[in-house]
Design a protein around this motif. Structure first.
Motif, short mmCIF file in Angstrom:
data_model
loop_
_atom_site.label_atom_id
_atom_site.label_comp_id
_atom_site.label_asym_id
_atom_site.label_seq_id
_atom_site.Cartn_x
_atom_site.Cartn_y
_atom_site.Cartn_z
N SER A 241 -10.89 5.00 -7.70
CA SER A 241 -10.60 5.92 -6.61
C SER A 241 -9.52 5.34 -5.71
N LEU B 191 -0.37 3.51 -2.97
CA LEU B 191 -1.45 4.47 -2.63
C LEU B 191 -1.01 5.92 -2.56
N ARG C 254 -2.76 8.43 -5.08
CA ARG C 254 -3.69 9.42 -4.56
C ARG C 254 -3.35 10.82 -5.11
N ARG D 2 0.83 -1.20 0.00
CA ARG D 2 0.00 0.00 0.00
C ARG D 2 0.87 1.25 0.00
N ASP E 61 -9.66 4.85 -2.64
CA ASP E 61 -10.30 3.88 -1.75
C ASP E 61 -10.48 2.54 -2.44
N ASP E 62 -10.85 2.59 -3.74
CA ASP E 62 -10.98 1.33 -4.49
C ASP E 62 -9.65 0.58 -4.55
N GLY F 100 -7.13 0.92 -2.50
CA GLY F 100 -6.79 0.45 -1.15
C GLY F 100 -7.52 -0.83 -0.79
N ASN F 101 -8.78 -0.89 -1.18
CA ASN F 101 -9.55 -2.11 -0.90
C ASN F 101 -9.00 -3.32 -1.65
#
Length: 642
Positions: free
Chosen positions: A608, A585, A589, A581, A610-611, A613-614
Motif C-alpha cells: 500500500s 509516492l 499512489r 518520497r 502507506d507501506d 511511505g513508511n
C-alpha cells in the motif's frame, strides 16, 4: 685625608671659571670665610651624626632613625646636605696645601659616619617594607599623580606625610604609607649620590630588589631552563610550561617589571645614569630569560597541534611589546627590546612552517578504507576543527603572513572563493606568476582578504582530497552521499565559527547549494531505477502485475542496500527523505489506486502507499544516521589522522 679623596668632593660640573687671578688679600679673605663656614657646619652636624652613628652608640645600632623620630631624620639629612655643600665650597676655594686642613678632615670623617647611618637606614627601609614596595602596589600608585613626580621636587621641603596627602584624600592608608616609604628612600638616595656615596646606595638597592624580581617570576610559575633542556621536553610537559608562561606574561610585564621601573625612577630620580645601571642589573637578565622562552618554544620540533600555542604566544608578546618598549627604554636594556622582537619573529616563522605542514598533511592523507554509510570522514572532522580554531587567530595570522602572500599550484576558482565578505580582496599569486606580493604596507582590508584566501585554499585542498576518497565507493549513489555529507559538515562548521566572517555567507550558501547538488545526485542514482518501475501511462493488467512485482523488488533491494547509509545533517536528512518520497509516492499512489481491485485476487503481493511511505520514512534511521557528537579535542590535542 688624601688629596685624591678630597678632590672627590668636588661636583661633577665646575662651579664656575675665574676670569682673572684674585689678589692675595681677596684669596685669603675667601679662604678664611670658607673655613669659618665649614667649622660652623661641622659643629652643627657633629651632634646629630655622632648620636646616630651605629659604630659609636649601641642605641643607634638597634634603632631606626626614620622610624624613631621623623623630624630628626629630616634634620639629619638637612645637616648632612649643608655639610656637603660647605665642604665643596671649602675645597673649591682652598689652595692645594690646605686640602689637609684639620677641619676638612674632621668633616670628611663625619660624612663617612653619616653615610654609614644612611646606608643602614636605606637597607632597613627596603627590607622592612617589602609589602608596601610590592611591584603591584607600586604600579597602582604610579597611576596617580603625585608631587614627587615633578622634576624639581624636593621630598624634604615638605614632609612625606604631606606628600601623601597631596596625592588625594581618596587613597587608602596602605597607599599613603607606601608613599611615605618611597619619599624616604628617595631622600636618602639623593643625599648619598650627591655626597659621592652612590655606589654604596646602589649596592644595597640591587641586592634587595633583584631578589624581588627573581622571586616574583618564580611565584608566577616561571622556571629558568637552559635552551637545550627546553628542546628535550615532551610536548605535554612543554605545553604546561607554555600555559604557565601565558598566565604569567601580563603580570610579569605590567606589574613586576613595570612596578620595579616605577620604584627605581622614583628613588633615583636625581640621576639618569644611576637608574639605567641599576635597572639593567635588577631586571635586565630576568626579562631576557623570560622573553626568550617563546622563542625557545618556536624552535622545538614542529607538529600541527602546536600551532595554537605558538599563536597564543605570538598574541601575548605582540600585545605586551608596546609596554615592554618604555619599561626597558634604557640603552643598557636594549637587549630586552631586541629579544621581544626576536621572539615574535621566531614564533611567526614557526607558525608559517607549521601551517604549511598542516596543509601538506591534508594532501598526504592516504587512508583508503571508505567511511561506512558515506558519513563524514575523520579527516574532514579533524581538518575543519583545526581550521575553525585557527580562524580565531585571524588577527595574529594577518601580521604573520603580511609579507608572505599565498602561492598556490593553481588559481583558486572564482566560483569557489566568495569575496563579498572580504573587502579589498587581492587574489593570491599563483606559483610562477608575476603578480606583485602583498606587503606589510597593504591596507588592513587587503591583508585580511589575503588571510581569507589562505583559509579558502585550505578548505579547497580538503575538498579535492574528499573527491578522491569518494571514488573508493563502488555504489555511485553512496559516493554522492559521501560528498554531500562532508561538504555539508564543512558548511555547518564554517557557519558556526569566525570562518563565516572571513569567507562570507555567500560562500557558505554556495557550498550548501553544492552539497544539495550532491544529495540530488544520490537521489537520482539510488532511487531513479525504483521510480522507473512505476508506469506513467496506460498498461495492461498483465503488464501492471509485472510492474508491481518489479517495483516491490526494486524497493526492497534499494532499502536493503541502503541499510546503514548516513545523512549526518538533520535538516538535509529530512530534505532528502522528502525528495525521495516525492519521487516515489505520488506516482505509486496513482498506479496503486488504478490497479488495486484488479490485482488483489492475484498472487501478487501489493504494497500500500502507506507501506511504501513508511519504508521511505525509515531511511537513514540506523545508529550511524545521526550527527556524531563533536570532539572535545582542544588545540593542544588535535591530531590529523594519516
Amino acid at each position: 685625608m688624601t688629596r685624591k679623596g678630597l678632590r672627590n668632593l668636588l661636583p661633577c660640573k665646575p662651579l664656575g671659571r675665574r676670569h682673572h687671578r684674585d689678589s692675595p688679600s681677596a684669596a685669603a679673605s675667601s679662604s678664611s670665610s670658607s673655613s669659618l663656614s665649614l667649622e660652623e657646619k661641622v659643629a652643627r652636624a657633629e651632634a646629630i651624626v655622632v648620636k646616630w652613628d651605629p659604630e659609636s652608640s649601641a642605641y643607634a645600632k638597634i634603632t631606626s632613625l626614620f622610624y624613631e623620630d621623623r623630624s630628626e631624620a629630616r634634620r639629619f639629612l638637612a645637616e648632612v646636605s649643608d655639610l656637603q655643600r660647605a665642604m665643596l665650597v671649602f675645597v673649591a676655594a682652598a689652595e692645594t696645601a690646605r686640602l689637609s686642613h684639620p677641619c676638612l678632615v674632621r668633616a670628611q670623617t663625619l660624612m663617612q659616619a653619616a653615610m654609614r647611618r644612611l646606608e643602614k637606614e636605606f637597607f632597613q627601609i627596603l627590607a622592612a617594607n617589602r609589602d608596601l614596595l610590592d611591584p603591584e602596589s607600586v604600579s597602582v600608585r604610579s597611576a596617580r599623580s603625585s608631587v614627587s613626580e615633578e622634576p624639581d621636587y624636593d621630598p624634604w621641603e615638605n614632609s612625606p606625610e604631606g606628600e601623601a596627602l597631596a596625592a588625594g584624600k581618596s587613597i587608602g592608608e596602605v597607599e599613603r604609607a607606601a608613599g611615605v616609604v618611597m619619599a624616604d628612600l628617595r631622600a636618602i638616595a639623593d643625599t648619598m649620590v650627591l655626597a659621592g656615596y652612590g655606589k654604596e646606595c646602589v649596592r644595597t638597592y640591587k641586592a634587595l630588589r633583584k631578589s624581588i624580581v627573581d622571586e616574583g617570576l618564580y611565584r608566577l610559575g616561571f622556571e629558568r631552563l637552559p635552551p637545550a633542556q627546553v628542546q628535550k621536553l615532551d610536548w605535554a610537559v612543554l605545553e604546561l610550561r607554555v600555559r604557565s608562561w601565558l598566565g604569567a606574561s601580563r603580570v610579569a610585564v605590567r606589574t613586576l617589571f613595570h612596578g620595579e621601573r616605577v620604584l627605581l625612577d622614583h628613588v633615583f630620580a636625581g640621576s639618569d645614569a644611576v637608574r639605567e645601571v641599576v635597572f639593567a642589573d635588577i631586571a635586565g637578565d630576568a626579562a631576557l630569560k623570560f622573553l626568550s622562552f617563546p622563542g625557545l618554544v618556536a624552535k622545538s620540533k614542529r607538529s600541527p597541534e602546536k600551532l595554537f600555542r605558538l599563536l597564543d604566544l605570538y598574541d601575548a608578546v605582540a600585545e605586551l611589546r608596546p609596554e615592554i618598549e618604555p619599561i626597558f627604554s634604557f640603552d643598557s636594556t636594549a637587549a630586552v627590546r631586541v629579544q621581544a622582537l626576536a621572539s615574535l619573529s621566531k614564533l611567526a616563522e614557526a607558525a608559517r612552517a607549521t601551517l604549511a605542514d598542516f596543509e601538506s598533511a591534508i594532501m598526504k592523507e592516504s587512508s583508503r578504507l571508505p567511511v561506512p554509510g558515506g558519513g563524514v570522514h575523520p579527516m574532514t572532522r579533524y581538518a575543519m576543527n583545526y581550521i575553525s580554531l585557527l580562524a580565531d587567530y585571524q588577527s595574529a595570522l594577518v601580521e604573520i603572513f603580511a609579507d608572505f602572500p599565498i602561492h598556490t599550484p593553481t588559481p583558486i576558482p572564482p566560483f569557489f572563493f566568495d569575496t563579498s565578505q572580504a573587502p579589498a580582496l587581492q587574489q593570491p599569486a599563483v606559483s610562477g606568476s608575476s603578480a606583485p606580493p602583498t606587503t606589510s604596507s597593504s591596507s588592513e582590508g587587503s591583508r585580511r582578504s589575503a588571510i581569507a584566501a589562505r583559509f579558502a585554499w585550505l578548505i579547497l585542498s580538503l575538498l579535492c582530497k574528499l573527491d578522491g576518497k569518494a571514488a573508493a565507493y563502488a555504489d555511485v549513489g553512496l559516493s554522492y552521499l559521501f560528498l554531500a555529507n562532508n561538504l555539508q559538515y564543512i558548511v555547518n562548521k564554517a557557519r558556526s565559527c569566525r570562518l563565516r566572517d572571513l569567507l562570507g555567507e555567500e560562500w557558505a550558501a554556495r557550498q550548501a547549494a553544492k552539497a544539495r547538488q550532491y544529495a540530488a545526485g544520490y537521489e537520482r542514482a539510488a532511487w531513479g531505477r525504483v521510480a522507473a518501475t512505476i508506469p506513467t501511462g496506460d498498461v495492461s493488467a498483465g503488464e501492471a502485475r509485472g510492474r508491481m512485482r518489479a517495483f516491490s523488488a526494486a524497493l526492497e533491494e534499494a532499502c536493503a542496500v541502503q541499510t546503514g547509509w548516513v545523512v549526518a545533517d538533520a535538516a538535509m536528512r529530512e530534505e532528502v527523505r522528502a525528495t525521495v518520497r516525492g519521487m516515489i509516492l505520488p506516482a505509486y499512489r496513482g498506479f496503486y489506486t488504478r490497479w488495486e481491485a484488479a490485482l488483489e485476487d492475484a498472487s501478487t503481493v501489493l504494497l500500500s502507499p502507506d507501506d511504501v511511505g513508511n519504508r521511505l520514512g525509515g531511511l537513514f534511521s540506523g545508529s550511524g544516521s545521526h550527527r556524531p557528537k563533536e570532539s572535545s579535542s582542544t588545540p593542544g590535542t588535535l591530531v590529523l589522522v594519516n
